[in-house]
Design an enzyme around this catalytic site. Sequence first.
Site, PDB file in Angstrom:
ATOM      1  N   GLU A  41       0.967  -0.972   0.077  1.00  0.00           N
ATOM      2  CA  GLU A  41      -0.707  -0.179   0.035  1.00  0.00           C
ATOM      3  C   GLU A  41       0.930   1.502   0.005  1.00  0.00           C
ATOM      4  O   GLU A  41       0.310   1.839  -0.483  1.00  0.00           O
ATOM      5  CB  GLU A  41      -0.716   0.313   1.165  1.00  0.00           C
ATOM      6  CG  GLU A  41      -2.047  -1.360   1.387  1.00  0.00           C
ATOM      7  CD  GLU A  41      -2.532  -0.877   0.321  1.00  0.00           C
ATOM      8  OE1 GLU A  41      -3.220   0.281  -0.608  1.00  0.00           O
ATOM      9  OE2 GLU A  41      -3.374  -2.024  -0.518  1.00  0.00           O
ATOM     10  N   CYS A 200     -12.117   3.577 -14.811  1.00  0.00           N
ATOM     11  CA  CYS A 200     -12.546   4.560 -14.204  1.00  0.00           C
ATOM     12  C   CYS A 200     -11.135   5.788 -14.515  1.00  0.00           C
ATOM     13  O   CYS A 200     -10.953   6.181 -13.413  1.00  0.00           O
ATOM     14  CB  CYS A 200     -13.077   4.666 -13.443  1.00  0.00           C
ATOM     15  SG  CYS A 200     -14.470   6.481 -12.710  1.00  0.00           S
ATOM     16  N   CYS A 207     -16.302   3.536 -19.944  1.00  0.00           N
ATOM     17  CA  CYS A 207     -17.850   3.399 -19.367  1.00  0.00           C
ATOM     18  C   CYS A 207     -18.122   2.017 -20.166  1.00  0.00           C
ATOM     19  O   CYS A 207     -18.846   1.165 -18.925  1.00  0.00           O
ATOM     20  CB  CYS A 207     -18.411   4.626 -19.045  1.00  0.00           C
ATOM     21  SG  CYS A 207     -17.406   5.854 -18.623  1.00  0.00           S
ATOM     22  N   CYS A 210     -18.494  -1.191 -17.500  1.00  0.00           N
ATOM     23  CA  CYS A 210     -17.854  -0.496 -16.815  1.00  0.00           C
ATOM     24  C   CYS A 210     -19.386  -1.269 -15.775  1.00  0.00           C
ATOM     25  O   CYS A 210     -20.257  -0.988 -16.154  1.00  0.00           O
ATOM     26  CB  CYS A 210     -17.802   0.675 -16.426  1.00  0.00           C
ATOM     27  SG  CYS A 210     -17.961   1.174 -14.391  1.00  0.00           S
ATOM     28  N   CYS A 216     -24.424   5.152 -11.684  1.00  0.00           N
ATOM     29  CA  CYS A 216     -23.032   5.650 -12.447  1.00  0.00           C
ATOM     30  C   CYS A 216     -24.086   6.870 -12.788  1.00  0.00           C
ATOM     31  O   CYS A 216     -24.547   7.294 -13.701  1.00  0.00           O
ATOM     32  CB  CYS A 216     -21.656   5.802 -13.558  1.00  0.00           C
ATOM     33  SG  CYS A 216     -20.898   6.869 -13.671  1.00  0.00           S
TER      34      CYS A 216
HETATM   35 FE1  SF4 Z   1     -16.449   6.085 -14.382  1.00  0.00          FE
HETATM   36 FE2  SF4 Z   1     -19.195   5.832 -13.959  1.00  0.00          FE
HETATM   37 FE3  SF4 Z   1     -17.439   5.760 -15.955  1.00  0.00          FE
HETATM   38 FE4  SF4 Z   1     -18.155   3.615 -14.484  1.00  0.00          FE
HETATM   39  S1  SF4 Z   1     -19.502   4.704 -16.006  1.00  0.00           S
HETATM   40  S2  SF4 Z   1     -16.463   4.211 -15.597  1.00  0.00           S
HETATM   41  S3  SF4 Z   1     -18.103   4.547 -12.328  1.00  0.00           S
HETATM   42  S4  SF4 Z   1     -18.206   7.138 -14.779  1.00  0.00           S
END
Ligand code: SF4
Length: 356
Positions: A41, A200, A207, A210, A216
């Site tokens: 970390e 992200c 996206c 995602c 989102c």
């Molecule tokens: Fe990020 Fe939202 Fe795009 Fe997912 S949908 S990558 S959380 S901006």
Amino acid sequence: MTRPALPREFAPRLIDWQRRAGRSGLPWQHTREPYRVWLSEVMLQQTQVSTVLDYYPRFLTRFPDVNALADALPDEVMALWSGLGYYSRARNLHRCAQAVVAEHGGVFPRTAETLQTLPGIGASTAAAIAAFCHGERISILDGNVRRVLSRLLAFEGDLAQAGPQRQLWDLAQALLPDAPTPDDMTAYTQGLMDLGATLCQRSRPTCASCPVQSLCRAHGAGEVQRFPVKTRRLMRKFERWWLLLLRSRDQQGRERFWLQRRPAPGIWAGLYCPPVFASEQTLLEALPAHPPDALLALEPVAHSLTHRELHLHPMLLDVMPDSPGLAPHAGQWVETGALADHGLPTPVRQLLGRLA
Ligand code: SF4
């Protein structure tokens, strides 16, 4: 600010995605040993995974546990850290190991609350250690996670301010999975990290792939790039340094450079560096026995630190074998072959490496 309604689906989807598609082969995963998790970390703060992959196993080979690190000489820790940057991390790492041994009998505390009392362990690092090692139900919130959550929630608060930062912590905590097992906490915490690092991203997030796209709010509003909101931009101070690269050979003909240990506190505190001067004039004044044309001006090097933009002007001077160095300035000759045993700032290591 009114609290936004939270997408309850977020945690289960993230956990499921991490188990199916998240990163799983990193050498610091699949361990619940606090020493190893803590080390990874700290190394990963402001540092690319690919760089840490190189340093992490070497560090563990030399310091396999917290006792070995606590017993080390500061110079040895700095030498192994050399090139990773943000050297206060290495000093704190060493101090933290000593505190764990002296105050906790060589065993890391179990809770994030107590972990935070140790040198160099901030709230997010403490949460990561407690979640990964002991399944504590607590959220991390490093820079990447702030970006993910502020987009997920279309969080309008200015993250340059303490109040909105605290609100986002509260929201991060409220988004945690309900009644998670330790394995759930590992997958969730890793999932937050993976989402921020792989999909992200700051510019051009992916996206389309995602797992939480339908939840989102920034994406739904077509405003992904507006988040996170942060008004204060970091102002970097510009500074010029003249570096005197004093080079000679010893009686066996081995090349060596004159290095000084940088004072603390300050830039590169505790690292070895050629003598630094604020101007070419002061550098020349420190060498009354040498005419200015004996010095070779090398190509300047630009180097960015968190709060500074350094422009380094290296000046090379070859001096007689067995020269006493730069008396009366404290320092020492370091053979080229021994440079790797000394903690050197990255641009200095690169400069000397090119000359050697
Ligand atoms: Fe990020 Fe939202 Fe795009 Fe997912 S949908 S990558 S959380 S901006």
